[in-house]
Design an enzyme around this catalytic site. Structure first.
Site, PDB file in Angstrom:
ATOM      1  CE  LYS A 233      -5.724   2.584   6.943  1.00 37.69           C
ATOM      2  NZ  LYS A 233      -4.881   3.290   6.183  1.00 37.69           N
TER       3      LYS A 233
ATOM      4  CD  GLU B 231      -2.422   1.395   2.785  1.00 40.77           C
ATOM      5  OE1 GLU B 231      -2.687   2.635   3.054  1.00 40.77           O
ATOM      6  OE2 GLU B 231      -2.779   0.350   3.327  1.00 40.77           O
TER       7      GLU B 231
ATOM      8  NE  ARG C 251       1.247   8.428   5.472  1.00 40.38           N
ATOM      9  CZ  ARG C 251       2.309   8.070   6.082  1.00 40.38           C
ATOM     10  NH1 ARG C 251       3.096   9.039   6.723  1.00 40.38           N
ATOM     11  NH2 ARG C 251       2.984   6.890   5.983  1.00 40.38           N
TER      12      ARG C 251
ATOM     13  CB  THR D 295      -2.569   8.435   2.814  1.00 39.61           C
ATOM     14  OG1 THR D 295      -1.872   7.404   3.306  1.00 39.61           O
ATOM     15  CG2 THR D 295      -3.007   9.486   3.696  1.00 39.61           C
TER      16      THR D 295
END
Length: 213
Positions: free
Chosen positions: A130, A42, A46, A70
Protein backbone atom coordinates in the site's frame (compact mmCIF):
# COMPACT_ATOMS: atom_id res chain seq x y z
CA UNK A 1 1.41 -12.72 -7.92
CA UNK A 2 -0.40 -14.95 -5.46
CA UNK A 3 -4.13 -15.65 -5.79
CA UNK A 4 -5.33 -12.84 -3.51
CA UNK A 5 -3.05 -10.23 -5.07
CA UNK A 6 -4.11 -11.32 -8.55
CA UNK A 7 -7.81 -11.16 -7.71
CA UNK A 8 -7.55 -7.64 -6.30
CA UNK A 9 -5.41 -6.53 -9.24
CA UNK A 10 -7.97 -7.79 -11.73
CA UNK A 11 -10.72 -5.71 -10.09
CA UNK A 12 -8.39 -2.70 -10.11
CA UNK A 13 -10.10 -0.58 -7.43
CA UNK A 14 -10.57 -1.20 -3.72
CA UNK A 15 -13.27 0.80 -1.91
CA UNK A 16 -11.97 1.99 1.48
CA UNK A 17 -14.97 1.96 3.77
CA UNK A 18 -15.76 3.44 7.18
CA UNK A 19 -19.13 2.20 8.41
CA UNK A 20 -20.66 3.91 11.42
CA UNK A 21 -23.88 1.87 11.23
CA UNK A 22 -22.93 -1.62 10.01
CA UNK A 23 -26.20 -3.17 11.17
CA UNK A 24 -28.08 -0.97 8.69
CA UNK A 25 -25.54 -0.35 5.94
CA UNK A 26 -23.15 -3.30 5.54
CA UNK A 27 -25.50 -5.61 3.62
CA UNK A 28 -26.89 -3.09 1.11
CA UNK A 29 -23.42 -1.64 0.60
CA UNK A 30 -21.98 -5.06 -0.22
CA UNK A 31 -24.76 -5.58 -2.77
CA UNK A 32 -24.20 -2.12 -4.27
CA UNK A 33 -20.47 -2.71 -4.73
CA UNK A 34 -20.97 -6.12 -6.32
CA UNK A 35 -23.69 -4.75 -8.60
CA UNK A 36 -21.16 -2.17 -9.79
CA UNK A 37 -18.56 -4.81 -10.63
CA UNK A 38 -16.36 -4.07 -7.62
CA UNK A 39 -16.68 -7.14 -5.37
CA UNK A 40 -13.98 -6.07 -2.92
CA UNK A 41 -13.87 -3.89 0.18
CA UNK A 42 -11.35 -2.63 2.71
CA UNK A 43 -13.33 -2.02 5.91
CA UNK A 44 -11.35 0.31 8.14
CA UNK A 45 -10.96 -0.16 11.85
CA UNK A 46 -11.40 3.60 12.27
CA UNK A 47 -15.01 2.72 13.08
CA UNK A 48 -15.80 0.53 16.08
CA UNK A 49 -18.14 -1.74 14.14
CA UNK A 50 -15.54 -2.91 11.61
CA UNK A 51 -15.61 -6.62 12.56
CA UNK A 52 -19.40 -6.70 12.33
CA UNK A 53 -19.31 -4.91 8.98
CA UNK A 54 -16.82 -7.45 7.62
CA UNK A 55 -18.94 -10.36 8.88
CA UNK A 56 -22.18 -9.01 7.41
CA UNK A 57 -20.62 -8.16 4.04
CA UNK A 58 -19.15 -11.66 3.70
CA UNK A 59 -22.45 -13.27 4.71
CA UNK A 60 -24.38 -11.08 2.26
CA UNK A 61 -22.02 -11.61 -0.68
CA UNK A 62 -19.94 -14.75 0.03
CA UNK A 63 -17.88 -14.41 -3.16
CA UNK A 64 -16.83 -10.87 -2.29
CA UNK A 65 -13.25 -10.18 -1.16
CA UNK A 66 -13.45 -8.35 2.17
CA UNK A 67 -10.47 -7.14 4.16
CA UNK A 68 -9.65 -4.97 7.16
CA UNK A 69 -7.95 -1.59 6.90
CA UNK A 70 -6.30 0.85 9.31
CA UNK A 71 -5.17 -2.15 11.34
CA UNK A 72 -2.66 -1.13 14.02
CA UNK A 73 -2.59 -4.04 16.49
CA UNK A 74 -2.30 -7.82 16.50
CA UNK A 75 -5.62 -7.97 18.37
CA UNK A 76 -7.31 -6.24 15.43
CA UNK A 77 -5.82 -8.83 13.07
CA UNK A 78 -7.39 -11.52 15.24
CA UNK A 79 -10.74 -9.71 15.24
CA UNK A 80 -10.60 -9.28 11.48
CA UNK A 81 -9.80 -12.94 10.83
CA UNK A 82 -12.56 -14.08 13.17
CA UNK A 83 -15.01 -11.85 11.28
CA UNK A 84 -13.99 -13.40 7.96
CA UNK A 85 -11.47 -10.90 6.60
CA UNK A 86 -9.27 -12.13 3.77
CA UNK A 87 -6.60 -9.44 3.86
CA UNK A 88 -5.12 -6.86 6.22
CA UNK A 89 -4.05 -3.30 5.41
CA UNK A 90 -1.90 -1.26 7.80
CA UNK A 91 -1.27 2.50 7.57
CA UNK A 92 2.49 2.04 7.93
CA UNK A 93 5.22 -0.58 7.83
CA UNK A 94 5.03 -2.42 11.16
CA UNK A 95 7.27 -5.47 11.08
CA UNK A 96 5.54 -7.09 14.04
CA UNK A 97 2.17 -6.90 12.31
CA UNK A 98 3.60 -8.20 9.03
CA UNK A 99 5.12 -11.18 10.83
CA UNK A 100 1.92 -11.82 12.78
CA UNK A 101 -0.25 -11.71 9.66
CA UNK A 102 2.10 -14.08 7.87
CA UNK A 103 1.98 -16.46 10.83
CA UNK A 104 -1.81 -16.33 10.58
CA UNK A 105 -1.54 -16.93 6.82
CA UNK A 106 -3.53 -13.84 5.84
CA UNK A 107 -2.44 -11.40 3.12
CA UNK A 108 -1.12 -8.08 4.42
CA UNK A 109 -0.52 -4.81 2.61
CA UNK A 110 1.52 -2.42 4.76
CA UNK A 111 1.65 1.29 4.07
CA UNK A 112 5.02 2.07 2.50
CA UNK A 113 6.28 5.39 1.11
CA UNK A 114 10.05 5.41 1.75
CA UNK A 115 13.05 3.38 0.58
CA UNK A 116 13.39 2.08 4.14
CA UNK A 117 9.77 0.86 4.07
CA UNK A 118 10.34 -0.89 0.76
CA UNK A 119 13.57 -2.45 1.97
CA UNK A 120 11.80 -3.82 5.02
CA UNK A 121 8.99 -5.21 2.87
CA UNK A 122 11.60 -7.00 0.78
CA UNK A 123 12.67 -9.02 3.83
CA UNK A 124 9.20 -10.46 4.19
CA UNK A 125 8.70 -11.48 0.58
CA UNK A 126 5.77 -9.13 0.03
CA UNK A 127 4.54 -8.60 -3.54
CA UNK A 128 2.06 -5.74 -3.18
CA UNK A 129 2.48 -2.66 -0.99
CA UNK A 130 0.00 0.00 0.00
CA UNK A 131 1.33 3.48 -0.85
CA UNK A 132 -0.31 5.82 1.66
CA UNK A 133 -1.11 8.67 1.62
CA UNK A 134 -0.51 8.53 -2.12
CA UNK A 135 -1.09 12.04 -3.44
CA UNK A 136 0.37 13.71 -0.35
CA UNK A 137 3.49 11.53 -0.56
CA UNK A 138 4.39 12.36 -4.14
CA UNK A 139 1.83 10.43 -6.16
CA UNK A 140 2.64 8.44 -9.26
CA UNK A 141 5.93 10.29 -9.85
CA UNK A 142 7.31 9.06 -6.54
CA UNK A 143 5.90 5.57 -7.03
CA UNK A 144 7.75 5.34 -10.35
CA UNK A 145 10.95 6.66 -8.78
CA UNK A 146 10.71 4.11 -5.95
CA UNK A 147 10.17 1.32 -8.45
CA UNK A 148 13.61 1.81 -9.99
CA UNK A 149 15.52 0.19 -7.09
CA UNK A 150 12.56 -2.02 -6.12
CA UNK A 151 11.06 -3.37 -9.38
CA UNK A 152 9.74 -6.50 -7.66
CA UNK A 153 6.85 -4.65 -6.00
CA UNK A 154 3.41 -3.79 -7.29
CA UNK A 155 1.77 -0.87 -5.53
CA UNK A 156 -1.73 -0.05 -4.29
CA UNK A 157 -1.92 3.76 -3.91
CA UNK A 158 -4.54 5.05 -1.47
CA UNK A 159 -5.19 8.64 -0.44
CA UNK A 160 -6.28 11.31 -2.88
CA UNK A 161 -7.31 8.85 -5.59
CA UNK A 162 -10.49 9.81 -7.46
CA UNK A 163 -12.20 9.35 -10.81
CA UNK A 164 -10.08 12.27 -12.07
CA UNK A 165 -6.69 10.60 -11.58
CA UNK A 166 -7.63 6.91 -11.48
CA UNK A 167 -6.74 6.30 -15.13
CA UNK A 168 -3.35 7.99 -14.74
CA UNK A 169 -2.46 5.67 -11.87
CA UNK A 170 -3.79 2.49 -13.43
CA UNK A 171 -2.04 3.15 -16.74
CA UNK A 172 1.26 2.43 -14.98
CA UNK A 173 2.28 -1.25 -14.89
CA UNK A 174 3.57 -0.69 -11.35
CA UNK A 175 0.03 -0.23 -10.03
CA UNK A 176 -1.80 -3.35 -8.88
CA UNK A 177 -4.99 -1.52 -7.88
CA UNK A 178 -6.06 1.80 -6.39
CA UNK A 179 -7.72 2.22 -3.03
CA UNK A 180 -10.28 4.98 -2.69
CA UNK A 181 -13.23 6.25 -0.69
CA UNK A 182 -14.76 8.44 -3.41
CA UNK A 183 -17.32 5.75 -4.31
CA UNK A 184 -18.16 5.04 -0.67
CA UNK A 185 -18.07 8.48 0.94
CA UNK A 186 -19.74 9.10 4.28
CA UNK A 187 -22.36 11.24 2.54
CA UNK A 188 -23.31 8.47 0.13
CA UNK A 189 -23.43 5.79 2.82
CA UNK A 190 -25.22 7.85 5.48
CA UNK A 191 -27.87 8.84 2.95
CA UNK A 192 -28.10 5.27 1.65
CA UNK A 193 -27.35 6.27 -1.93
CA UNK A 194 -26.77 2.69 -3.03
CA UNK A 195 -27.57 3.32 -6.71
CA UNK A 196 -25.03 6.17 -6.82
CA UNK A 197 -22.40 3.91 -5.25
CA UNK A 198 -23.12 1.25 -7.86
CA UNK A 199 -22.84 3.85 -10.62
CA UNK A 200 -19.49 5.14 -9.32
CA UNK A 201 -18.23 1.57 -9.19
CA UNK A 202 -19.29 1.01 -12.80
CA UNK A 203 -17.51 4.20 -13.85
CA UNK A 204 -14.40 3.05 -12.00
CA UNK A 205 -14.44 -0.33 -13.69
CA UNK A 206 -14.73 1.31 -17.10
CA UNK A 207 -11.65 3.39 -16.28
CA UNK A 208 -9.81 0.22 -15.21
CA UNK A 209 -10.58 -1.38 -18.56
CA UNK A 210 -9.55 1.73 -20.51
CA UNK A 211 -6.31 2.11 -18.58
CA UNK A 212 -5.33 -1.49 -19.15
CA UNK A 213 -6.51 -1.86 -22.74
Amino acid sequence: MNTMNQAISEIGVVPVIKLNNPERDAAPLAKALCAGGVPVAEVTFRAAGAPLAIKVMKETCPDMIVGAGTVTTAAQIDEAIEAGAQFIVTPGMDEDLVKYAQEKKIAIYPGCTTPSDYHTALKYGLEVLKFFPAEQSGGLAKIKAMSAPFPQFKVMPTGGVSLKNLKEYLSSPIIAACGGSYMVSATLIDNQKWDEITDLCKQSREIVKEARA
